[in-house]
Design a protein around this motif. Structure first.
Motif, short mmCIF file in Angstrom:
data_model
loop_
_atom_site.label_atom_id
_atom_site.label_comp_id
_atom_site.label_asym_id
_atom_site.label_seq_id
_atom_site.Cartn_x
_atom_site.Cartn_y
_atom_site.Cartn_z
N ALA A 208 31.53 11.43 20.96
CA ALA A 208 32.42 12.27 22.00
C ALA A 208 32.41 13.80 21.55
N ARG B 124 42.77 10.56 23.49
CA ARG B 124 41.43 10.46 24.39
C ARG B 124 40.62 9.46 23.92
N MET B 125 40.45 8.78 22.89
CA MET B 125 39.80 7.65 22.69
C MET B 125 40.78 6.69 21.98
N GLN C 58 37.82 17.93 25.04
CA GLN C 58 36.97 17.04 26.17
C GLN C 58 36.55 15.77 25.77
N ALA C 59 36.90 15.21 24.71
CA ALA C 59 36.50 13.97 24.15
C ALA C 59 36.62 12.89 25.31
N HIS C 60 35.91 11.66 25.17
CA HIS C 60 36.14 10.59 26.22
C HIS C 60 36.04 9.45 25.40
N GLU C 61 36.45 8.36 25.80
CA GLU C 61 36.40 6.96 25.19
C GLU C 61 34.69 6.27 25.33
N SER C 62 34.64 5.61 24.34
CA SER C 62 32.92 5.39 24.03
C SER C 62 32.88 4.08 24.96
#
Lengths: 219, 673
Positions: free
Chosen positions: B365, B380-381, B466-470
């Motif tokens: 991420a 975010r995650m 801006q991280a997102h879940e995997s």
């Protein structure tokens, strides 16, 4: 009577084979190299027949025929063709001059006598007199490969070395199994063909067959 | 059992073939990873079967590669346990890899090579545990090393990666050379089958046995990552793709432990007291120094790699205690030490794999391993953060998770050292207890840092923002390991007797496995504990606290806003606690070890010293293992190599002369000597 004749014949044959090996050291034309190898192989084939006859090993006749076809006819012809394509060469400047080479060859044969002494003393084979000569021929073949610069001379040196091994095998064991012998011949032919490819490449790259030019590749 | 074994082998081979045919795309990656997961699962079932039934599985093909006795496979309980460990780590990692490797669909990395090597790596690793003669063992061992080298080199376009690969391959081959020497000394002129080695070991002189043990300990230790042979771990593990790091750190280094147990306990059948003391000392140093270095890291994956050194140390503390007690015939506490070591092996395989997979999600991420650029990821995650938290709690040995249960067993075994009749030897054990206690505390601090800096507070970079879940496959991989961590912790009392079966009868240990109990009990009644009950109590207490909070809060309004910022109007990430700052107190306390260098440059305003334009602070710790041990060695090797280079003139004739001279010298040697 039979054994004495056999011993004399085998020693004579082995001496001749060695002599043709030493010819390589005092001739310079590559043509002469090929011819010496051809004659040596012919004598070797004859020796196979002799051992086959006296040693009651009829399969040696087959080996002799193949050997003759391969080493007296096929390979010399290929060597000649190669010479025609890359030009007839002379071994102009070997690392050791002729006189010293012959002396070293003599020393090598002496060394072979020293090294094979225990085997010859304990052996009861009628062919034991030829064993040191065969080992000597192996040494001479190695010596030719080390001191000669032309790739073609080295190939012939290798073939002579191989003849030495064949001589040692036939004198020491009266013929190794036919299937092994056939394998060795196939191996020899393949090795020779690979070397032929290399020679053409060396010629192409360096426009010369001097193997010492290969050291330029290091830089 | 035969079917299971064949399924395992063919699934891995099929996976390798799949990868070769079509490595890219969702389909290719799923087939490759799926086959690996199936292989690992059948390995797991095979291992459990052998472990539970006690019936060994064997397969001999003496005609296949007949040089060293052919292929000889024999799975006893000890091997079966490690096959289970491989399965526990490999199934989630393989599933996780399906999504994780999606980034390589485009770009210079060859997914084919990665898939082939991954499957072959798992296969050779599994076969190491089954090997029953020197030849099979070393071939599989080397296969495992080489395939993992290729896996480390996946992102070979980075200079850092190639350097890591070089360190790894050099260290692993030094280890192989030591192992080869150990095995050959042990084999003498027997066939090399392990049964013959066992018989031959009894005939060797004590000095020879000691030599074999030290060589094997160093050889297997270089794979396990004991200090000072650990230098490759913090380089190679971060360089590899994260699911491979999980496999290497969680599973592969454990086979060093397997080898050590196989050699010291099974083949050599135990030894004098100094063996145990050596293992104990190396374990204590590895545990402490490993976690101290981990604390200083701000690279998330390097931190985890150093923590692996620490955990190998803890495992070795258990095994060292076991060996020492075994020497004095105290079989019941010795069993406890070995079981503690093995249980921690299994636990570390689960939570370290989980943490590496978690760090892979973060890397996926945020695209960096630098913790100073993370933060705020819990929002975010959330799933990744939750799983990572479970792993962090487990590795910090907090009850009721699995890390606590195994470290508790190791403590009990060390305390059991009071039974040793020789006081000068027995004193080693309390020292071990103290080291382990210090290590556990530091580990908790280290993972507070790892979790806190990475996931809490506000993001320190735009990437983190801006991280997102995997994707799902990665979450499944992590989630299943989190479940394993919790299950192993709560069910410790049920798991430990099963692990005990891995050891029965080895080197004169008692033939009967410990019985099933609801509580973990130690033989000479030093204490007993029930992690399940602890878990229930903790849950109840936690529930009570929450209930209490709710009651207190019931009639008060709740206001949601920023936390207090000392009166500043806006809060920026620059005000946050950094990873370096978190570790600063410890850096000062252990300055003797770290030898930190500090460099402070302040740019003042030209008009007044009271206005600062910029401050640069640089602080590095001195890697003195590298500096004082490896650098002189490398200099020596380079010096010798430089001198030997003269031999290679490049002249063909000279090389031929070498050949001829060698032949002549050998002929003379046989004639006169």
């Amino acid at each position: 009577m039979n054994d004495t004749l056999f011993a004399q014949l085998s020693t004579l044959g082995a001496s001749l084979v060695l002599l043709f090996g030493i010819i390589l050291l005092w001739r310079r034309s590559l043509m002469a190299y090929v011819r010496a190898f051809q004659q040596q192989s012919a004598v070797l084939a004859a020796l196979f027949v002799v051992v086959g006859y006296f040693g009651q090993a009829p399969e040696l006749y087959v080996v002799a025929v193949i050997l003759f076809a391969l080493k007296v006819i096929l390979i010399p012809r290929l060597l000649h063709r190669m010479q025609n394509q890359v030009g007839i060469g002379y071994e102009a400047t070997p690392y050791l001059n002729v006189a010293s080479s012959v002396i070293v060859a003599g020393l090598l044969v002496l060394l072979a006598y020293v090294l094979t002494r225990p085997v010859v003393l304990t052996s009861t084979l009628p062919t034991r007199g030829g064993l040191p000569l065969a080992v000597g021929l192996i040494f001479v073949g190695l010596f030719v490969i080390i001191t000669r610069k032309k790739a073609l001379a080295q190939v012939v040196g290798f073939l002579v070395l191989e003849n030495g091994i064949a001589l040692l095998a036939v004198l020491g064991t009266f013929g190794i199994p036919l299937i092994v012998e056939l394998g060795v011949f196939l191996d020899l032919l393949m090795g020779f063909l690979v070397m032929q490819v290399f020679i053409y490449h060396i010629q192409d790259t360096f426009e010369s067959l001097d193997v010492d030019r290969l050291s330029e590749l290091k830089y | 059992m035969n079917t299971l074994f064949l399924i395992m082998v063919f699934a891995y081979l099929l996976g390798a073939l799949m990868a070769l045919v079509s490595g890219r795309g969702v389909g290719g990656r799923s087939l490759t990873g799926g086959a690996a997961a199936v292989g690992a699962a059948s390995g797991l079932v095979l291992g459990l079967w052998v472990l539970l039934s006690g019936v060994p599985y064997s397969l001999y093909w003496p005609n296949l590669l007949p040089v060293g006795g052919g292929l000889a496979l024999y799975l006893d309980s000890l091997g079966a346990f490690f096959l289970v460990v491989i399965g526990v780590g490999a199934i989630p990692a393989a599933i996780y890899g399906i999504s994780y490797t999606a980034v390589y669909d485009k770009g210079p990395v060859s997914l084919r090579l990665l898939g082939v090597m991954l499957n072959l790596f798992l296969l050779s690793m599994s076969l190491v545990t089954l090997a029953d003669n020197i030849f099979t063992f070393l071939i599989m061992w080397e296969g495992m090393s080489l395939t993992s080298y290729f896996l480390v080199m996946t992102e070979s376009e980075h200079r850092e990666t190639t350097e890591a690969g070089l360190w790894y391959i050099a260290m692993t081959h030094v280890g192989l050379a030591l192992l080869l020497a150990a095995f050959l000394l042990l084999a003498g002129d027997t066939s090399g089958a392990f049964a013959d080695l066992r018989a031959n070991a009894a005939l060797l002189s004590p000095t020879m046995r000691g030599l074999v043990f030290v060589l094997a300990f160093l050889g297997f230790g270089s794979k396990a990552g004991i200090i000072p042979l650990h230098v490759w771990l913090p380089r190679a593990h971060p360089a590899a793709p994260s699911h491979v790091s999980a496999l290497m750190s969680g599973v592969m280094i454990k086979l060093g432990i397997y080898g050590l147990l196989r050699m010291a306990l099974d083949l050599l059948g135990g030894g004098p007291a100094w063996w145990g003391v050596l293992v104990l000392a190396v374990g204590a140093v590895s545990a402490l120094v490993g976690i101290l270095y981990a604390l200083m890291e701000s690279d998330l994956k390097r931190l985890l790699a150093y923590s692996s050194v620490e955990n190998i140390g803890i495992i070795l503390l258990g095994i060292g205690a076991g060996l020492l007690l075994h020497t004095y015939g105290l079989m019941a506490p010795a069993m406890l030490g070995f079981v503690g070591g093995l249980f921690h092996t299994l636990n570390h395989a689960s939570f370290k794999s989980l943490l590496f997979l978690g760090s892979g999600s973060v890397l996926h991420a945020v695209h960096t391993r630098n913790m100073e650029a993370m933060g705020g990821l819990i929002k975010r995650m959330p799933q990744t953060a939750f799983f990572f938290l479970i792993g962090a709690v487990a590795i910090s040995a907090l009850p009721p998770l699995n890390g606590f249960a195994s470290e508790w067993l190791v403590f009990q075994a060390l305390l059991g050292g009071a039974n040793i009749p020789n006081p000068e030897v027995a004193v080693a054990m309390p020292v071990g207890v103290a080291m382990l206690a210090l290590t556990s505390g530091l580990a908790a601090a280290g993972f507070v840092k790892a979790f806190g800096i990475t996931f809490l507070a506000i993001p320190r970079s735009t990437e983190a923002e801006q991280a997102h879940e995997s994707p799902l496959a990665m979450q499944i991989g992590m989630g299943s390991l989190a479940v394993v961590c919790v299950a192993l912790g709560l069910g410790a009392a049920a798991v430990v007797p099963v692990i005990g079966r891995a050891l029965v009868g080895l080197g004169g240990l008692p033939q009967t496995a410990p019985a099933f109990q609801l509580t973990l009990e130690t033989p000479d009644s030093f204490g007993q504990i029930s992690p399940a009950a602890l878990g229930v109590i903790l849950l109840v207490v936690l529930g009570l606290i929450m209930l209490g909070l709710r009651l207190i809060r019931a009639n008060r309004p709740v206001r949601v806003s920023d936390s207090w910022g000392c009166g500043r109007i806006e809060q920026t990430p620059r005000m946050e606690y950094t990873a370096t700052a978190f570790a600063e107190p410890l850096r000062r306390v252990f300055a003797e070890l770290y030898r930190p260098t500090r460099e402070l440059t302040i740019d003042f305003h030209p008009e007044s010293k009271y206005f600062v334009q910029s401050i640069q602070y640089k602080s590095e710790i001195t890697p003195w293992f590298e500096r004082s041990l490896y650098e002189p060695l490398l200099r020596l090797i380079k010096g010798v190599a430089y001198r030997l280079r003269g031999l290679q003139s490049g002249s063909l004739h000279l090389y031929l002369l070498y050949l001829a001279l060698t032949l002549l010298i050998l002929l003379f040697a046989t004639r006169w000597f």
